[in-house]
Scaffold this motif. Structure first.
Motif, short mmCIF file in Angstrom:
data_model
loop_
_atom_site.label_atom_id
_atom_site.label_comp_id
_atom_site.label_asym_id
_atom_site.label_seq_id
_atom_site.Cartn_x
_atom_site.Cartn_y
_atom_site.Cartn_z
N LEU A 47 -32.84 -1.15 -16.35
CA LEU A 47 -32.18 -2.45 -16.31
C LEU A 47 -32.19 -3.08 -14.93
O LEU A 47 -32.63 -4.23 -14.76
CB LEU A 47 -30.74 -2.31 -16.83
N VAL A 48 -31.74 -2.35 -13.90
CA VAL A 48 -31.67 -2.94 -12.56
C VAL A 48 -33.05 -2.95 -11.90
O VAL A 48 -33.57 -4.02 -11.53
CB VAL A 48 -30.65 -2.18 -11.69
N ALA A 49 -33.66 -1.78 -11.72
CA ALA A 49 -34.98 -1.74 -11.08
C ALA A 49 -36.02 -2.49 -11.91
O ALA A 49 -36.92 -3.13 -11.35
CB ALA A 49 -35.41 -0.29 -10.86
N GLY A 50 -35.90 -2.43 -13.24
CA GLY A 50 -36.83 -3.16 -14.08
C GLY A 50 -36.81 -4.65 -13.82
O GLY A 50 -37.85 -5.32 -13.79
N ALA A 51 -35.61 -5.19 -13.59
CA ALA A 51 -35.49 -6.62 -13.28
C ALA A 51 -36.12 -6.93 -11.92
O ALA A 51 -36.80 -7.95 -11.76
CB ALA A 51 -34.01 -7.03 -13.29
N HIS A 52 -35.90 -6.06 -10.94
CA HIS A 52 -36.50 -6.28 -9.62
C HIS A 52 -38.03 -6.26 -9.70
O HIS A 52 -38.71 -7.08 -9.08
CB HIS A 52 -36.02 -5.21 -8.65
N LEU A 53 -38.57 -5.33 -10.47
CA LEU A 53 -40.02 -5.24 -10.60
C LEU A 53 -40.59 -6.46 -11.33
O LEU A 53 -41.71 -6.90 -11.04
CB LEU A 53 -40.41 -3.96 -11.34
N TRP A 54 -39.83 -7.00 -12.28
CA TRP A 54 -40.27 -8.22 -12.97
C TRP A 54 -40.47 -9.34 -11.96
O TRP A 54 -41.46 -10.08 -12.02
CB TRP A 54 -39.25 -8.62 -14.02
N VAL A 55 -39.55 -9.49 -11.01
CA VAL A 55 -39.68 -10.53 -9.98
C VAL A 55 -40.91 -10.27 -9.12
O VAL A 55 -41.63 -11.20 -8.74
CB VAL A 55 -38.41 -10.59 -9.11
N ALA A 56 -41.16 -8.99 -8.80
CA ALA A 56 -42.33 -8.66 -7.99
C ALA A 56 -43.63 -9.03 -8.69
O ALA A 56 -44.58 -9.51 -8.07
CB ALA A 56 -42.33 -7.17 -7.65
N VAL A 57 -43.68 -8.81 -10.00
CA VAL A 57 -44.90 -9.06 -10.77
C VAL A 57 -45.02 -10.52 -11.19
O VAL A 57 -46.11 -11.09 -11.21
CB VAL A 57 -44.94 -8.14 -12.02
N ARG A 58 -43.88 -11.15 -11.53
CA ARG A 58 -43.88 -12.54 -12.02
C ARG A 58 -42.91 -13.38 -11.19
O ARG A 58 -41.90 -13.86 -11.69
CB ARG A 58 -43.48 -12.59 -13.50
N PRO A 59 -43.24 -13.59 -9.91
CA PRO A 59 -42.31 -14.34 -9.05
C PRO A 59 -42.11 -15.79 -9.47
O PRO A 59 -41.12 -16.41 -9.08
CB PRO A 59 -42.98 -14.25 -7.67
N HIS A 60 -43.03 -16.33 -10.25
CA HIS A 60 -42.89 -17.72 -10.70
C HIS A 60 -42.07 -17.83 -11.99
O HIS A 60 -41.80 -18.93 -12.46
CB HIS A 60 -44.28 -18.35 -10.91
N THR A 61 -41.68 -16.68 -12.54
CA THR A 61 -40.85 -16.67 -13.75
C THR A 61 -39.69 -15.70 -13.54
O THR A 61 -39.59 -14.68 -14.22
CB THR A 61 -41.68 -16.22 -14.97
N PRO A 62 -38.78 -16.00 -12.61
CA PRO A 62 -37.77 -15.01 -12.23
C PRO A 62 -36.53 -14.99 -13.10
O PRO A 62 -35.76 -14.03 -13.05
CB PRO A 62 -37.40 -15.43 -10.81
N TRP A 63 -36.32 -16.02 -13.93
CA TRP A 63 -35.02 -16.13 -14.59
C TRP A 63 -34.72 -15.04 -15.62
O TRP A 63 -33.55 -14.65 -15.77
CB TRP A 63 -34.84 -17.53 -15.19
N PRO A 64 -35.71 -14.48 -16.32
CA PRO A 64 -35.38 -13.32 -17.16
C PRO A 64 -34.78 -12.17 -16.34
O PRO A 64 -33.84 -11.50 -16.78
CB PRO A 64 -36.73 -12.94 -17.78
N ALA A 65 -35.33 -11.95 -15.15
CA ALA A 65 -34.80 -10.89 -14.28
C ALA A 65 -33.41 -11.23 -13.79
O ALA A 65 -32.52 -10.35 -13.74
CB ALA A 65 -35.74 -10.68 -13.09
#
Length: 255
Positions: A47-65
């Motif tokens: 949940l926490v690290a997964g959200a951070h990694l989402w931002v790293a991979v998809r910085p232009h789509t951060p709101w799900p994280a």
């Protein structure tokens, strides 16, 4: 920065280490409270690290994280209050600060607008069914926290209120993925992985701290997590793209 925050959740907060207690890849001179460790590991890894990694991979789509981190922060705060353990407050604050730092570094992106709701009745039904599994789970852990039962301590924080927070986060996450198509890919992975892992820990070690002591509950949670993973696969008619904006209609494309 997002990768560094993910590593902090996985390593400094022992997210991955606690997950490794299930396969036994830890020091076996100790008897690990595997179900209790699994809930901690699921929260900080999936949940926490997964959200951070989402931002790293998809910085232009951060709101799900950001939504997922918000769910974690709210759940941790609720765990601190309902579990009468204020040691959880700095952890909740840390999750909030991590989201704010990433939001600032990304140029303070605005909340997406112009979306059409894409509610999934089948996922809403699964989320509602999850209440029967996760509310007793969270209630049990928070009751143990209020009673001062010693479970396991990581970085000065008792696991019981975190287990309660994990149950609440999975409830909130399952409803969020049923209501918001853009956040569905991230929430689908985080919720389903967390549920299946916790269920497996229950089935493998039903007699250790953190377990509900029920094969039926462990089986139900595992199947519930698998059902989330299967049903939350994006459908072709869900045309909302990962920017969170509704794609233009055909006549708008041609104009």
């Amino acid at each position: 920065m997002a990768v560094a925050l993910a590593l902090a959740a996985c390593v400094l907060m022992m997210g991955v280490i606690d997950l490794l207690t299930l396969p036994g890849w830890v020091d076996q001179q100790y008897e690990w409270e595997v179900p209790l460790e699994a809930s901690w590991g699921a929260l900080f890894t999936f949940l926490v690290a997964g959200a951070h990694l989402w931002v790293a991979v998809r910085p232009h789509t951060p709101w799900p994280a950001f939504l997922q981190l918000g769910i974690c922060a709210v759940s941790l705060l609720a765990g601190a209050v309902a579990g009468a353990d204020w040691r959880l407050l700095p952890v909740a604050l840390g999750v909030v600060v991590s989201a704010l730092v990433l939001w600032w570094l990304l140029g303070r992106p605005p909340i997406p607008s112009g979306q059409r709701p894409q509610v999934r009745p089948d996922l809403l039904a699964v989320a509602a069914a999850g209440l029967l599994l996760w509310v007793p789970y969270a209630g049990f852990a928070l009751e143990r926290s209020r009673a001062g039962v010693l479970g396991s301590v990581t970085q000065g924080v008792e696991h019981w209120p975190v287990q309660g927070a994990t149950g609440l986060a999975l409830v909130l996450g399952s409803f969020a993925l049923a209501l918001w198509a853009t956040g569905r890919p991230l929430l689908r992975a985080a919720v389903s992985l967390s549920a299946v892992y916790i269920g497996m820990a229950e089935l493998a070690y039903p007699d250790r701290e953190g377990a509900m002591g029920s094969v039926v509950w462990g089986t139900g949670v595992t199947l519930w997590g698998l059902l989330v993973a299967l049903l939350a696969v994006p459908r072709t008619r869900e045309t909302t793209d990962l920017t969170g904006l509704t794609p233009p209609r055909e006549h708008e494309r041609s104009s």
